[in-house]
Design a protein around this motif. Structure first.
Motif, PDB file in Angstrom:
ATOM      1  N   ASP A 169      23.065  16.758  62.376  1.00  0.00           N
ATOM      2  CA  ASP A 169      22.721  17.478  61.157  1.00  0.00           C
ATOM      3  C   ASP A 169      23.949  18.030  60.439  1.00  0.00           C
ATOM      4  N   TYR A 170      25.127  17.838  61.033  1.00  0.00           N
ATOM      5  CA  TYR A 170      26.371  18.366  60.456  1.00  0.00           C
ATOM      6  C   TYR A 170      27.405  17.263  60.232  1.00  0.00           C
ATOM      7  N   GLY A 171      26.943  16.032  60.134  1.00  0.00           N
ATOM      8  CA  GLY A 171      27.825  14.928  59.801  1.00  0.00           C
ATOM      9  C   GLY A 171      28.420  14.204  60.983  1.00  0.00           C
ATOM     10  N   VAL A 172      28.046  14.586  62.208  1.00  0.00           N
ATOM     11  CA  VAL A 172      28.522  13.899  63.409  1.00  0.00           C
ATOM     12  C   VAL A 172      27.628  12.680  63.652  1.00  0.00           C
ATOM     13  N   PRO A 173      28.184  11.504  63.896  1.00  0.00           N
ATOM     14  CA  PRO A 173      27.343  10.319  64.099  1.00  0.00           C
ATOM     15  C   PRO A 173      26.755  10.243  65.502  1.00  0.00           C
ATOM     16  N   ALA A 220      30.243   5.022  61.391  1.00  0.00           N
ATOM     17  CA  ALA A 220      31.348   5.627  62.128  1.00  0.00           C
ATOM     18  C   ALA A 220      32.297   4.582  62.706  1.00  0.00           C
ATOM     19  N   LEU A 221      31.762   3.460  63.153  1.00  0.00           N
ATOM     20  CA  LEU A 221      32.579   2.443  63.813  1.00  0.00           C
ATOM     21  C   LEU A 221      33.078   1.368  62.861  1.00  0.00           C
ATOM     22  N   ALA A 222      32.688   1.446  61.600  1.00  0.00           N
ATOM     23  CA  ALA A 222      33.091   0.432  60.633  1.00  0.00           C
ATOM     24  C   ALA A 222      34.614   0.390  60.502  1.00  0.00           C
ATOM     25  N   GLY A 223      35.162  -0.807  60.577  1.00  0.00           N
ATOM     26  CA  GLY A 223      36.595  -0.991  60.395  1.00  0.00           C
ATOM     27  C   GLY A 223      37.445  -0.672  61.599  1.00  0.00           C
ATOM     28  N   LEU A 224      36.831  -0.213  62.681  1.00  0.00           N
ATOM     29  CA  LEU A 224      37.591   0.138  63.882  1.00  0.00           C
ATOM     30  C   LEU A 224      37.920  -1.132  64.671  1.00  0.00           C
ATOM     31  N   VAL A 225      39.191  -1.348  64.900  1.00  0.00           N
ATOM     32  CA  VAL A 225      39.639  -2.512  65.671  1.00  0.00           C
ATOM     33  C   VAL A 225      40.002  -2.038  67.073  1.00  0.00           C
ATOM     34  N   GLU A 309      35.766   3.906  70.415  1.00  0.00           N
ATOM     35  CA  GLU A 309      34.443   4.032  69.798  1.00  0.00           C
ATOM     36  C   GLU A 309      33.797   5.359  70.157  1.00  0.00           C
ATOM     37  N   VAL A 310      33.935   5.759  71.406  1.00  0.00           N
ATOM     38  CA  VAL A 310      33.367   7.051  71.820  1.00  0.00           C
ATOM     39  C   VAL A 310      34.040   8.178  71.052  1.00  0.00           C
ATOM     40  N   LYS A 311      35.341   8.092  70.869  1.00  0.00           N
ATOM     41  CA  LYS A 311      36.037   9.127  70.090  1.00  0.00           C
ATOM     42  C   LYS A 311      35.473   9.208  68.678  1.00  0.00           C
ATOM     43  N   ARG A 312      35.245   8.079  68.052  1.00  0.00           N
ATOM     44  CA  ARG A 312      34.670   8.071  66.700  1.00  0.00           C
ATOM     45  C   ARG A 312      33.287   8.728  66.685  1.00  0.00           C
ATOM     46  N   LEU A 313      32.485   8.437  67.697  1.00  0.00           N
ATOM     47  CA  LEU A 313      31.120   8.974  67.730  1.00  0.00           C
ATOM     48  C   LEU A 313      31.091  10.463  68.045  1.00  0.00           C
ATOM     49  N   PHE A 314      32.223  11.011  68.494  1.00  0.00           N
ATOM     50  CA  PHE A 314      32.358  12.456  68.698  1.00  0.00           C
ATOM     51  C   PHE A 314      33.135  13.135  67.569  1.00  0.00           C
ATOM     52  N   THR A 315      33.712  12.344  66.665  1.00  0.00           N
ATOM     53  CA  THR A 315      34.582  12.810  65.561  1.00  0.00           C
ATOM     54  C   THR A 315      35.942  13.297  66.036  1.00  0.00           C
ATOM     55  N   PHE A 316      36.423  12.816  67.183  1.00  0.00           N
ATOM     56  CA  PHE A 316      37.823  13.039  67.544  1.00  0.00           C
ATOM     57  C   PHE A 316      38.687  12.125  66.678  1.00  0.00           C
ATOM     58  N   GLN A 330      35.814   9.331  80.074  1.00  0.00           N
ATOM     59  CA  GLN A 330      34.400   9.424  79.712  1.00  0.00           C
ATOM     60  C   GLN A 330      33.867  10.824  79.975  1.00  0.00           C
ATOM     61  N   ALA A 331      34.241  11.402  81.111  1.00  0.00           N
ATOM     62  CA  ALA A 331      33.773  12.748  81.453  1.00  0.00           C
ATOM     63  C   ALA A 331      34.285  13.777  80.459  1.00  0.00           C
ATOM     64  N   GLN A 332      35.553  13.664  80.086  1.00  0.00           N
ATOM     65  CA  GLN A 332      36.117  14.622  79.142  1.00  0.00           C
ATOM     66  C   GLN A 332      35.422  14.543  77.781  1.00  0.00           C
ATOM     67  N   LEU A 333      35.210  13.335  77.299  1.00  0.00           N
ATOM     68  CA  LEU A 333      34.538  13.177  76.013  1.00  0.00           C
ATOM     69  C   LEU A 333      33.071  13.591  76.100  1.00  0.00           C
ATOM     70  N   GLY A 334      32.402  13.151  77.168  1.00  0.00           N
ATOM     71  CA  GLY A 334      30.982  13.456  77.300  1.00  0.00           C
ATOM     72  C   GLY A 334      30.672  14.925  77.463  1.00  0.00           C
ATOM     73  N   ASN A 335      31.640  15.703  77.933  1.00  0.00           N
ATOM     74  CA  ASN A 335      31.460  17.151  78.081  1.00  0.00           C
ATOM     75  C   ASN A 335      31.929  17.941  76.867  1.00  0.00           C
ATOM     76  N   SER A 336      32.466  17.272  75.871  1.00  0.00           N
ATOM     77  CA  SER A 336      33.127  17.980  74.778  1.00  0.00           C
ATOM     78  C   SER A 336      32.170  18.350  73.647  1.00  0.00           C
ATOM     79  N   VAL A 337      32.640  19.296  72.833  1.00  0.00           N
ATOM     80  CA  VAL A 337      31.958  19.651  71.589  1.00  0.00           C
ATOM     81  C   VAL A 337      32.513  18.756  70.485  1.00  0.00           C
ATOM     82  N   PRO A 338      31.677  18.094  69.704  1.00  0.00           N
ATOM     83  CA  PRO A 338      32.210  17.313  68.596  1.00  0.00           C
ATOM     84  C   PRO A 338      33.058  18.198  67.681  1.00  0.00           C
ATOM     85  N   PRO A 339      34.324  17.838  67.459  1.00  0.00           N
ATOM     86  CA  PRO A 339      35.196  18.703  66.660  1.00  0.00           C
ATOM     87  C   PRO A 339      34.652  19.042  65.276  1.00  0.00           C
TER      88      PRO A 339
END
Length: 356
Positions: A169-173, A220-225, A309-316, A330-339
């Protein structure tokens, strides 16, 4: 006693999602406490403004005065902001199948008290506390712990607001509901939680601000190589079934109830995330810290998500560097707050403080 302008202290820092949001909102994270070695190194690699190395250790054994010194605060100086998300093990929705967690017997529950202890002793001007939304559930584990937490925040000298926010609801994918509590010392104006900027369907109901649609995983993942990862192939007993599942669907595709000619599962016999595949036209479902071998979301190309891709989906940021093995990352990202979500919450706190 004075609050040093802009200085923030971070507890339970993890990979620094909440910290990135605080810095984007105008604060300067000067000290951080994190138990996990890889996460501490991730913080040090990405946050050049830290006044000292990350304090790596058990917060139950770390005096508040040591944390204040690490931030460069002297005498009666106090931080302007305290942020942190105590580990959510006892209250995680995914853990409620364990009876001892439902009974409130998990020792990690005491980490909430570590946060309120530092809050009472450090006396920042304001605080942000983040946690799993299941902490607000009315059950044996959550209700007493949440009631105690609110009581301790009051006793520490703070007034506050709290609400469960869905990151999408705040722009995070990514659909990721989290509890946020924001507060200030008694006598100050209490910040409000931000209003949603985006909206759409979440768990079969309308969520957020429908005037602007949720950001999708495809966007979110568009254009990501990205380069392939050695562990991205889904193997095991059920991995071969993933290519047949349409985007946005899960193991239920292979049930008689859904009309599959060769059913592999009975209806509602697995967690919803079992063999779950991303839909590029929707936000990602919640990404877990320690998913099982057949637990999604998986990419619509029938593989595991790659780190970028996971970073993009968290907005890192794409350039954000994480330390550790693939599982530890994976654990660090999965436990994080989307920036991005963190930024919008902390901006409310900053705006309220500036207006006083």
């Amino acid at each position: 006693m004075s609050s040093s302008q802009g200085i923030a202290i971070s507890l339970f820092s993890g990979a620094g999602g909440l910290d990135l949001g605080a810095e984007r909102a105008g604060y300067h994270v000067r000290a951080a406490v994190e138990y996990d070695r890889d996460a501490a190194l991730t913080m040090e690699k990405n946050f050049s403004g830290l006044a000292s190395p990350v304090i790596q250790g058990d917060i139950l054994d770390i005096p508040t005065r040591e944390i204040l010194r690490a931030a460069g605060l002297k005498g009666r100086e106090r931080p302007e902001l305290l942020i942190g998300g105590p580990p959510c093990t006892p209250f995680s929705k995914s853990g409620f199948w364990l009876e001892w967690k439902r009974e409130g017997l998990d020792p990690d529950a005491s980490l909430l008290q570590a946060y309120t202890r530092v809050l009472a002793e450090a006396k920042p001007r304001a605080f942000v506390l983040e946690n799993v939304y299941a902490l607000t559930y009315n059950n044996k584990a959550s209700r007493p712990a949440f009631t105690r937490l609110l009581k301790e925040l009051h006793e520490a000298g703070y007034e506050f607001n709290y609400r469960v926010l869905n990151a999408a609801d705040y722009g995070v994918p990514q659909a990721r509901p989290r509890l946020f509590i924001v507060g200030v010392r008694k006598g100050g104006k209490v910040p409000e939680l931000p209003e949603p900027t985006h909206g759409g369907l979440w768990e079969r109901r309308a969520s957020g601000n429908g005037a602007r649609p949720h950001v999708t995983a495809g966007e979110a993942l568009a254009g990501l190589v990205t380069d392939p990862e050695p562990t991205e192939v889904v193997r095991g007993t059920w991995g071969h079934l993933l290519p047949g599942i349409p985007p946005g669907d899960n193991y239920l595709y292979y049930t008689a109830e859904r009309g599959h000619p060769e059913p592999q599962f009975t209806y509602r016999s697995r967690y919803w995330s079992f063999l779950l595949k991303l839909d590029p036209n929707k936000p990602s479902p919640t990404i877990q810290a320690q998913p099982g071998p057949n637990v999604g979301p998986f990419h619509w190309e029938s593989r595991r998500l790659r780190v970028a891709e996971v970073k993009r989906l968290f907005t890192f940021p794409d350039e954000f560097e994480l330390v550790g093995t693939r599982a530890r990352v994976q654990a660090q990202l999965g436990n994080s707050v989307p920036p991005l979500l963190a930024q919008k919450v902390v901006e409310q706190v900053a705006a309220t403080n500036r207006s006083q």
